[in-house]
Design an enzyme around this catalytic site. Structure first.
Site, PDB file in Angstrom:
ATOM      1  N   ASP A   1       0.707  -1.250  -0.200  1.00  0.00           N
ATOM      2  CA  ASP A   1      -0.112  -0.110  -0.073  1.00  0.00           C
ATOM      3  C   ASP A   1       0.851   1.150  -0.098  1.00  0.00           C
ATOM      4  O   ASP A   1       2.058   1.216   0.229  1.00  0.00           O
ATOM      5  CB  ASP A   1      -1.011   0.090   1.169  1.00  0.00           C
ATOM      6  N   TYR A   2       0.412   2.545  -0.460  1.00  0.00           N
ATOM      7  CA  TYR A   2       0.917   3.716  -0.464  1.00  0.00           C
ATOM      8  C   TYR A   2       1.382   4.114   0.968  1.00  0.00           C
ATOM      9  O   TYR A   2       2.709   4.644   0.942  1.00  0.00           O
ATOM     10  CB  TYR A   2      -0.259   4.579  -0.914  1.00  0.00           C
TER      11      TYR A   2
END
Length: 235
Positions: A103-104
């Site tokens: 994820d970011y």
């Protein structure tokens, strides 16, 4: 050779993503669009193109380990123009793509390669390859909650497979835990912790199977050793 395998060996995408490219009419064989699965091609005689660009099987495969920083996406393009992990690999001339995703807002170990077969092996659900994370969560997690985590958590219509969790440190406000899972559901650890009422503060992947980052600095990368590549192929 099956068309999706040819696309993966050409370093365009994983085999699963190659199937999507075929289904959506983005692949041509000898100038004709192919949308059927299972089509076979002759690497020596047939011409294959993806999005009108001719592709060829890569002889020189690359295997890279990156310590991904927070604030980078693992996709090769982003509609919001956010920084991409491939921006950190400007010295790598070959086109490589992430094995799975982070994820970011998640940092840590990310593998990148142009070996579609190995990508398929690592990311396929049947492989059961364990990934380990260090996770800082809100609140003090109880032994009962950790037993629930180990046995499976309902994350909204889906109960996760058995996982591992170990308490590393805690104070009045939060807990630091080491978590190991082999599934790869979207935002899985964050959703598991939210279901236990312990939202994630920070999340970092530290290993995939026996592959770890050692002392690799954040934002830096290195080539996998031959021993590491053979280990991943053996899984």
């Amino acid at each position: 050779m099956r068309l999706q395998k040819y696309i993966a060996l050409a370093g365009v995408s994983s085999r699963r993503k190659a199937e999507e490219l075929i289904r959506t009419g983005k692949v041509k064989v000898n100038g004709k669009i192919v949308t059927e699965m299972g089509i076979k091609v002759d690497p020596e005689a047939d011409k294959v193109s993806v999005m009108n660009k001719e592709i060829h099987i890569l002889a020189d495969k690359k295997y890279i380990l990156l310590n991904k920083p927070v604030g980078y996406v693992t996709t090769l393009s982003d509609e919001f123009d956010r920084p991409k992990v491939i921006d950190l690999l400007k010295e790598v001339k070959e086109r490589v793509y992430p094995v799975g995703r982070l994820d970011y807002n998640t940092s840590g170990l990310l593998l990148l390669t142009n070996d579609g077969d190995l990508t398929h092996k690592i990311t396929h659900p049947s492989s059961h390859i364990y990934k380990t994370y260090v996770c800082k969560i809100k609140g003090r997690i109880t032994k009962k909650e950790m037993e629930t985590f180990r046995s499976g958590v309902d994350i909204g219509g889906y109960v996760t497979a058995p996982a591992k969790i170990e308490l590393l440190k805690e104070n009045n406000d939060n807990s630091l835990v080491k978590v190991t899972i082999y599934e790869g559901k979207n935002r899985q650890i964050r959703r598991m912790m939210e279901a236990l009422d312990h939202p994630v503060i920070t999340l970092k992947r530290i290993s995939i199977g026996k592959i770890d980052m050692d002392n690799l600095q954040i934002g830096k990368w290195r080539h996998l050793t031959n021993k590491e590549v053979e280990y991943l192929r053996s899984l």
